[in-house]
Scaffold this motif. Structure first.
Motif, PDB file in Angstrom:
ATOM      1  N   LEU A  36       0.846  -1.189   0.000  1.00  0.00           N
ATOM      2  CA  LEU A  36       0.000   0.000   0.000  1.00  0.00           C
ATOM      3  C   LEU A  36       0.884   1.243   0.000  1.00  0.00           C
ATOM      4  O   LEU A  36       1.822   1.359   0.793  1.00  0.00           O
ATOM      5  CB  LEU A  36      -0.908   0.017   1.225  1.00  0.00           C
ATOM      6  N   HIS A 105       1.737  -3.326   4.948  1.00  0.00           N
ATOM      7  CA  HIS A 105       0.332  -3.437   4.571  1.00  0.00           C
ATOM      8  C   HIS A 105       0.230  -4.110   3.213  1.00  0.00           C
ATOM      9  O   HIS A 105       0.898  -3.706   2.261  1.00  0.00           O
ATOM     10  CB  HIS A 105      -0.260  -2.022   4.512  1.00  0.00           C
ATOM     11  N   ILE A 107      -2.522  -5.387   0.144  1.00  0.00           N
ATOM     12  CA  ILE A 107      -3.865  -5.118  -0.354  1.00  0.00           C
ATOM     13  C   ILE A 107      -4.064  -5.799  -1.700  1.00  0.00           C
ATOM     14  O   ILE A 107      -3.135  -5.885  -2.511  1.00  0.00           O
ATOM     15  CB  ILE A 107      -4.107  -3.591  -0.467  1.00  0.00           C
ATOM     16  N   ARG A 109      -6.642  -5.349  -4.878  1.00  0.00           N
ATOM     17  CA  ARG A 109      -7.603  -4.353  -5.363  1.00  0.00           C
ATOM     18  C   ARG A 109      -8.656  -5.021  -6.239  1.00  0.00           C
ATOM     19  O   ARG A 109      -8.391  -5.416  -7.366  1.00  0.00           O
ATOM     20  CB  ARG A 109      -6.868  -3.244  -6.097  1.00  0.00           C
ATOM     21  N   SER A 287      -7.589  -6.751   2.673  1.00  0.00           N
ATOM     22  CA  SER A 287      -6.270  -6.245   3.075  1.00  0.00           C
ATOM     23  C   SER A 287      -5.815  -6.932   4.348  1.00  0.00           C
ATOM     24  O   SER A 287      -6.612  -7.513   5.086  1.00  0.00           O
ATOM     25  CB  SER A 287      -6.311  -4.728   3.307  1.00  0.00           C
TER      26      SER A 287
END
Length: 310
Positions: A36, A105, A107, A109, A287
């Motif tokens: 991220l 982090h 993630i 999408r 996430s």
């Protein structure tokens, strides 16, 4: 005519809903998971608005065989590679905003394509601080968690869970869910910054005032949420654990959180709803993240992730 559906044997360690949106076995690559980073929307890719939290230094994501100095290579739970989140060697006291690099982090999408209803996030994971010194250092891990970042026609909301392991070196071992305190303003949420990109209820991983007991303005304690997770006897050993979050996107509510053999009934609890953001209608981003509690790197490993729907 009868149809035979062949499922990957790795799904046997999960309990997905009827429709599997994705089954991410990191032996097969990143599967769309990435770091991220802040929104580089200004001139020459500079950020448009000032933020009190520096998000440019979050730790990297890698594919890892989980090798350690003494034990050698763990591999993943099923295979060789897991998705590894790594913080940097820095941390602020808990009651301050997170230091640059103190979080990592991951993630994926996605956008929505199914009618509203039940959605589920499942994973097998492990964690440990860096094996760079003698002694047991479980307290170097501050927190980790999973969540969905969702935007429908009316609201954007974060819905997920965080395990608070340690606060300023003291063990806590309690679960929280994303749910902001009422009455908090956007400016208070963003550590006093006017017109911050983030609004109250969004990005509680690093926004919202933090308190000495591990509570924050962005999370709510899970009732009877203490859990002593398996950590093993030294920092060079990891144990794989199961985590499951079930939500209802029709009601915009929590349903269940399962950690190992513990199931927490969260029915009827709603996340914090905010106004929609521009250009992200239909957002459905799963996430995960990890945060350290000392000036020492900590690692979070995801063997595989399953996202499913009813």
């Amino acid at each position: 005519m009868k149809h035979v559906i062949a499922l990957d044997a790795g799904l046997n360690k999960y309990q997905p809903l009827k429709k599997i949106i994705c089954y991410d076995d990191f032996d097969k690559g990143f599967n769309g998971w990435m770091d991220l980073h802040p929104n580089y929307v200004g001139k020459d890719f500079n950020t448009l608005r000032h933020s009190h939290v520096d998000k440019t230094q979050w730790g990297p994501l890698t594919l890892s065989s989980a090798s350690f100095r003494l034990t050698g290579t763990h591999g993943s739970m099923d295979g060789t590679y897991s998705l590894k989140l790594s913080t940097r060697q820095t941390a602020n006291p808990y009651t301050e905003a997170p230091a640059p690099g103190s979080l990592a982090h991951g993630i994926k999408r996605l956008t929505t394509h199914l009618p509203k209803g039940l959605r589920q996030y499942e994973m097998w994971y492990a964690y440990t601080p860096e094996q760079d010194r003698q002694g047991l250092s479980e307290q170097a891990m501050r927190a980790f968690g999973i969540f969905f970042d969702i935007q429908d026609d009316e609201h954007r909301y974060f819905i997920g869970a965080r395990y608070v392991n340690a606060v300023n070196g003291e063990m806590v071992r309690r679960w929280q869910i994303f749910r902001a305190k009422e009455g908090i303003t956007d400016v208070e949420w963003a550590y006093g910054v006017e017109n911050d990109w983030c609004k109250m209820g969004i990005d509680a991983m690093w926004y919202g005032k933090r308190y000495p007991d591990g509570s924050t303005d962005g999370f709510e304690w899970v009732p009877d949420g203490y859990q002593d997770l398996c950590y093993n006897e030294s920092d060079d050993k990891i144990n794989w654990s199961y985590l499951r979050l079930l939500i209802d996107t029709e009601k915009r509510e929590y349903v269940e959180l399962q950690s190992g053999d513990r199931v927490f009934d969260l029915r009827g609890i709603k996340p914090t709803l905010t106004a929609p953001y521009a250009r992200v209608k239909g957002l459905f981003n799963p996430s995960m993240w990890v945060e350290n509690d000392t000036d020492r790197r900590v690692f979070f490993y995801a063997d595989s992730v399953v996202i499913s729907a009813e």
